[in-house]
Design a protein around this motif. Structure first.
Motif, PDB file in Angstrom:
ATOM      1  N   GLN A   6       0.741  -1.225  -0.136  1.00 34.59           N
ATOM      2  CA  GLN A   6       0.000   0.100   0.006  1.00 34.59           C
ATOM      3  C   GLN A   6       1.047   1.370  -0.142  1.00 34.59           C
ATOM      4  OE1 GLN A   6      -2.630  -0.423   3.245  1.00 34.59           O
ATOM      5  NE2 GLN A   6      -4.317  -1.638   2.129  1.00 34.59           N
ATOM      6  N   GLN A   7       1.875   1.175   0.672  1.00 35.45           N
ATOM      7  CA  GLN A   7       2.933   2.379   0.905  1.00 35.45           C
ATOM      8  C   GLN A   7       3.680   2.688  -0.454  1.00 35.45           C
ATOM      9  OE1 GLN A   7       5.740   1.992   4.250  1.00 35.45           O
ATOM     10  NE2 GLN A   7       6.797   4.176   3.407  1.00 35.45           N
ATOM     11  N   TYR A   8       3.867   1.409  -1.147  1.00 32.72           N
ATOM     12  CA  TYR A   8       4.648   1.502  -2.488  1.00 32.72           C
ATOM     13  C   TYR A   8       4.022   0.915  -3.487  1.00 32.72           C
ATOM     14  CZ  TYR A   8       8.374   2.600   0.860  1.00 32.72           C
ATOM     15  OH  TYR A   8       9.180   3.018   2.042  1.00 32.72           O
ATOM     16  N   PRO A   9       2.762   1.470  -4.025  1.00 31.16           N
ATOM     17  CA  PRO A   9       1.887   0.800  -4.981  1.00 31.16           C
ATOM     18  C   PRO A   9       2.418   0.455  -6.230  1.00 31.16           C
ATOM     19  CG  PRO A   9       1.303   2.841  -4.572  1.00 31.16           C
ATOM     20  CD  PRO A   9       2.204   2.782  -3.761  1.00 31.16           C
ATOM     21  N   SER A  10       3.230   1.097  -6.630  1.00 37.41           N
ATOM     22  CA  SER A  10       3.916   0.829  -7.926  1.00 37.41           C
ATOM     23  C   SER A  10       5.341   0.885  -8.061  1.00 37.41           C
ATOM     24  CB  SER A  10       3.487   2.169  -8.860  1.00 37.41           C
ATOM     25  OG  SER A  10       4.266   3.217  -8.239  1.00 37.41           O
ATOM     26  N   ASP A  11       5.830   0.430  -7.071  1.00 35.67           N
ATOM     27  CA  ASP A  11       7.551   0.200  -6.720  1.00 35.67           C
ATOM     28  C   ASP A  11       7.752  -1.227  -6.154  1.00 35.67           C
ATOM     29  OD1 ASP A  11      10.133   0.334  -6.559  1.00 35.67           O
ATOM     30  OD2 ASP A  11      10.176   2.420  -5.785  1.00 35.67           O
ATOM     31  N   GLU A  12       7.760  -2.342  -7.020  1.00 33.25           N
ATOM     32  CA  GLU A  12       8.285  -3.490  -6.472  1.00 33.25           C
ATOM     33  C   GLU A  12       9.787  -3.547  -5.750  1.00 33.25           C
ATOM     34  OE1 GLU A  12       7.702  -6.417  -9.383  1.00 33.25           O
ATOM     35  OE2 GLU A  12       5.545  -5.983  -9.652  1.00 33.25           O
ATOM     36  N   ASN A  13      10.439  -3.011  -6.450  1.00 34.26           N
ATOM     37  CA  ASN A  13      11.788  -3.072  -5.774  1.00 34.26           C
ATOM     38  C   ASN A  13      11.633  -2.300  -4.106  1.00 34.26           C
ATOM     39  OD1 ASN A  13      12.903  -4.064  -7.913  1.00 34.26           O
ATOM     40  ND2 ASN A  13      13.470  -2.206  -8.914  1.00 34.26           N
ATOM     41  N   ALA A  14      10.988  -1.294  -3.995  1.00 34.48           N
ATOM     42  CA  ALA A  14      10.962  -0.652  -2.919  1.00 34.48           C
ATOM     43  C   ALA A  14      10.365  -1.698  -1.654  1.00 34.48           C
ATOM     44  CB  ALA A  14      10.142   0.631  -2.814  1.00 34.48           C
ATOM     45  N   VAL A  15       9.239  -2.478  -2.201  1.00 38.33           N
ATOM     46  CA  VAL A  15       8.593  -3.304  -1.460  1.00 38.33           C
ATOM     47  C   VAL A  15       9.615  -4.440  -0.926  1.00 38.33           C
ATOM     48  CG1 VAL A  15       6.636  -5.073  -1.215  1.00 38.33           C
ATOM     49  CG2 VAL A  15       6.274  -2.618  -2.247  1.00 38.33           C
ATOM     50  N   LYS A  16      10.368  -5.147  -1.956  1.00 40.50           N
ATOM     51  CA  LYS A  16      11.037  -5.986  -1.687  1.00 40.50           C
ATOM     52  C   LYS A  16      12.329  -5.624  -0.651  1.00 40.50           C
ATOM     53  CE  LYS A  16      14.279  -9.287  -3.969  1.00 40.50           C
ATOM     54  NZ  LYS A  16      15.005  -9.784  -5.271  1.00 40.50           N
ATOM     55  N   ALA A  17      12.908  -4.466  -0.875  1.00 44.36           N
ATOM     56  CA  ALA A  17      14.153  -4.012  -0.191  1.00 44.36           C
ATOM     57  C   ALA A  17      13.447  -3.749   1.229  1.00 44.36           C
ATOM     58  CB  ALA A  17      14.883  -2.633  -0.612  1.00 44.36           C
ATOM     59  N   ALA A  18      12.355  -3.287   1.504  1.00 47.45           N
ATOM     60  CA  ALA A  18      11.746  -2.729   3.099  1.00 47.45           C
ATOM     61  C   ALA A  18      11.442  -4.040   3.615  1.00 47.45           C
ATOM     62  CB  ALA A  18      10.461  -1.812   2.626  1.00 47.45           C
ATOM     63  N   GLY A  19      10.955  -5.051   2.775  1.00 47.60           N
ATOM     64  CA  GLY A  19      10.431  -6.643   3.398  1.00 47.60           C
ATOM     65  C   GLY A  19      11.689  -7.195   3.760  1.00 47.60           C
ATOM     66  N   GLU A  20      12.952  -6.948   3.199  1.00 51.25           N
ATOM     67  CA  GLU A  20      14.005  -7.634   3.186  1.00 51.25           C
ATOM     68  C   GLU A  20      14.646  -7.281   4.569  1.00 51.25           C
ATOM     69  OE1 GLU A  20      16.488  -7.525  -0.114  1.00 51.25           O
ATOM     70  OE2 GLU A  20      15.426  -9.347  -0.945  1.00 51.25           O
ATOM     71  N   ALA A  21      14.492  -5.664   4.661  1.00 52.52           N
ATOM     72  CA  ALA A  21      14.764  -5.077   5.991  1.00 52.52           C
ATOM     73  C   ALA A  21      13.980  -5.494   7.319  1.00 52.52           C
ATOM     74  CB  ALA A  21      14.863  -3.501   5.502  1.00 52.52           C
ATOM     75  N   TRP A  22      12.896  -5.388   7.051  1.00 53.84           N
ATOM     76  CA  TRP A  22      12.025  -5.898   8.071  1.00 53.84           C
ATOM     77  C   TRP A  22      12.318  -7.502   8.487  1.00 53.84           C
ATOM     78  CZ3 TRP A  22       8.856  -9.973   9.238  1.00 53.84           C
ATOM     79  CH2 TRP A  22       7.891  -9.866  10.343  1.00 53.84           C
ATOM     80  N   LEU A  23      12.575  -8.275   7.607  1.00 52.61           N
ATOM     81  CA  LEU A  23      12.991  -9.604   8.017  1.00 52.61           C
ATOM     82  C   LEU A  23      14.310  -9.855   8.732  1.00 52.61           C
ATOM     83  CD1 LEU A  23      11.817 -12.592   7.908  1.00 52.61           C
ATOM     84  CD2 LEU A  23      13.027 -12.729   5.570  1.00 52.61           C
ATOM     85  N   LYS A  24      15.243  -8.775   8.327  1.00 52.39           N
ATOM     86  CA  LYS A  24      16.562  -8.916   9.032  1.00 52.39           C
ATOM     87  C   LYS A  24      16.319  -8.343  10.427  1.00 52.39           C
ATOM     88  CE  LYS A  24      21.198  -7.059   8.509  1.00 52.39           C
ATOM     89  NZ  LYS A  24      22.085  -6.360   7.688  1.00 52.39           N
ATOM     90  N   ALA A  25      15.413  -7.531  10.492  1.00 56.34           N
ATOM     91  CA  ALA A  25      15.006  -6.797  11.988  1.00 56.34           C
ATOM     92  C   ALA A  25      14.308  -7.726  12.707  1.00 56.34           C
ATOM     93  CB  ALA A  25      14.360  -5.415  11.789  1.00 56.34           C
ATOM     94  N   ASN A  26      13.481  -8.654  12.032  1.00 51.56           N
ATOM     95  CA  ASN A  26      12.562  -9.675  12.846  1.00 51.56           C
ATOM     96  C   ASN A  26      12.899 -11.019  12.255  1.00 51.56           C
ATOM     97  OD1 ASN A  26      10.589  -7.681  14.230  1.00 51.56           O
ATOM     98  ND2 ASN A  26      10.888  -6.639  12.195  1.00 51.56           N
ATOM     99  N   PRO A  27      13.911 -11.509  12.535  1.00 54.16           N
ATOM    100  CA  PRO A  27      14.279 -12.789  12.106  1.00 54.16           C
ATOM    101  C   PRO A  27      13.400 -13.870  12.378  1.00 54.16           C
ATOM    102  CG  PRO A  27      15.694 -12.345  14.085  1.00 54.16           C
ATOM    103  CD  PRO A  27      15.027 -11.168  13.495  1.00 54.16           C
ATOM    104  N   ALA A  28      12.681 -14.871  11.599  1.00 51.86           N
ATOM    105  CA  ALA A  28      11.813 -15.796  11.765  1.00 51.86           C
ATOM    106  C   ALA A  28      12.368 -16.990  12.861  1.00 51.86           C
ATOM    107  CB  ALA A  28      11.602 -16.653  10.610  1.00 51.86           C
ATOM    108  N   PRO A  29      11.640 -17.093  13.700  1.00 51.68           N
ATOM    109  CA  PRO A  29      11.671 -18.379  14.787  1.00 51.68           C
ATOM    110  C   PRO A  29      11.651 -19.745  13.942  1.00 51.68           C
ATOM    111  CG  PRO A  29       9.578 -17.625  14.854  1.00 51.68           C
ATOM    112  CD  PRO A  29      10.220 -16.688  14.082  1.00 51.68           C
ATOM    113  N   ARG A  30      12.206 -20.676  14.745  1.00 50.10           N
ATOM    114  CA  ARG A  30      12.100 -21.981  14.118  1.00 50.10           C
ATOM    115  C   ARG A  30      11.135 -23.021  14.859  1.00 50.10           C
ATOM    116  NH1 ARG A  30      17.179 -24.943  11.296  1.00 50.10           N
ATOM    117  NH2 ARG A  30      15.473 -26.033  10.502  1.00 50.10           N
ATOM    118  N   ALA A  31      10.491 -23.805  14.175  1.00 51.21           N
ATOM    119  CA  ALA A  31       9.854 -24.811  14.789  1.00 51.21           C
ATOM    120  C   ALA A  31      11.012 -26.055  15.016  1.00 51.21           C
ATOM    121  CB  ALA A  31       8.619 -25.469  13.880  1.00 51.21           C
TER     122      ALA A  31
END
Length: 358
Positions: free
Chosen positions: A295-320
């Motif tokens: 919603q924040q970057y409706p026409s910028d897939e690269n921005a969505v990807k970069a911000a998503g990767e930054a979020w995941l780096k800051a919030n690493p996934a736990p493991r089952a």
């Protein structure tokens, strides 16, 4: 008629599962391996045929499982190391395919399984009955069965269902992630409140054919209706306990309590988000963040990807973990009984596995 249902009976064999975060006791491990040689350990769900379609254009030579395949989760060495005696190869059809496109995709996936039997005859052999499973297992091969994933693949046709059975399909998952016109999915808005009258016909026809009714992916109302209608044991080919992790794909306790009378089996899956509430919560948060970024970057897939990767780096996934899987097995044993537990790994249908089940 009873001989048609002997495949379901085979799935009721008790299974021994070891779980510990410490080194397993050598004697118990030896005992488990000995049991694997005596009794076929049947995995209810493996998506190698779909991995072959997606990664190798259905070309067995390009993803040859006689060799180590580090890019996927399945190869013969790992099947052997895991003690697999019987494998349901999933004939998965995406829920966004409909009509003849879904039928064709299902036929192509079944063709993959048959070609696997021809390419690996020293290791795999098609099994159509419980007797076949036992016979193949005694030959030290992996009994290979076909499980259709998604009732949309029959295109509302009992005739198509019967022909898929003749091609070797021995279970069908009633829905996948979306409703079909005759049954509600666990991950869609209910429309018929379980099974429609035609859905009940489908279940009865599967009983007559000797196809297991697979209730993974369906809504609780559909689970209840199918168990009520079915004259044979049902199966959940890859699901876990909802009491331990409240996600729609898992099985509620009131349904588990119906299994002793029906004779059915829950094949506990290794999907991390189905086993661990922490993993499920992280996945939900990641999805919400992804939607926010779109919603924040409706026409910028690269921005969505970069911000998503930054979020995941800051919030690493736990493991089952393997202990989480054992907890689900133990809970189902307590509620439904030890005769109603199986394993349905969902390897190659998931992007990661629990720690200890690599």
């Amino acid at each position: 008629m009873l001989r048609r249902f002997t495949l379901a009976t085979l799935l009721l064999l008790p299974m021994t599962v070891l779980h510990s975060q410490k080194a397993p006791d050598a004697a118990l491990l030896d005992k488990a391996r000995a049991l694997h040689k005596q009794v076929p350990l049947i995995d209810g769900h493996n998506d190698y045929p779909w991995a072959l379609r997606e990664n190798a254009a259905r070309d067995l030579d390009k993803l040859d499982i006689t060799k180590p395949q580090p890019t996927i989760m399945t190869d013969i060495a790992r099947l052997r190391a895991g003690g697999v005696g019987g494998q349901f190869w999933s004939v998965y059809v995406p829920a966004d395919l409909a009509g003849q496109a879904a039928v064709t995709a299902a036929l192509e996936q079944i063709d993959i399984v048959h070609r696997m039997m021809r390419k690996y005859p020293e290791t795999l052999e098609l099994a159509l009955t419980a007797d076949d499973v036992e016979r193949v297992f005694k030959k030290k091969k992996i009994a290979s069965l076909i499980g259709m994933e998604g009732g949309h693949a029959i295109d509302n046709s009992l005739g198509a269902l019967r022909m898929f059975h003749r091609l070797g399909a021995r279970y069908m998952t009633i829905t996948h992630s979306k409703n079909v016109p005759w049954a509600d999915s666990a991950t869609d808005q209910p429309t018929v409140g379980g099974l429609s009258p035609f859905g009940e016909q489908v279940v009865r026809e599967m009983n007559w054919l000797g196809m297991l009714v697979d209730l993974s992916h369906v809504s609780p109302d559909t689970m209840e209706d199918a168990i009520r209608v079915s004259a044979a044991p049902v199966v959940f080919s890859h699901s876990s306990s909802r009491a331990l992790n409240d996600v729609p794909r898992n099985v509620p306790d009131n349904i588990l309590q119906m299994l002793p009378k029906n004779g059915g089996v829950v094949m506990v899956t290794f999907v991390p988000g189905f086993l661990s509430p922490k993993v499920a919560a992280h996945s939900a948060a990641q999805t919400a963040e992804q939607n926010r970024l779109k919603q924040q970057y409706p026409s910028d897939e690269n921005a969505v990807k970069a911000a998503g990767e930054a979020w995941l780096k800051a919030n690493p996934a736990p493991r089952a973990t393997i202990a989480d899987a054992a907890d689900h097995i133990d809970h189902i044993r307590k509620v439904a009984g030890i005769d109603h537990i199986g394993l349905g790994g969902d390897f190659d249908g998931i992007t990661s596995v629990p720690e200890g089940l690599e």
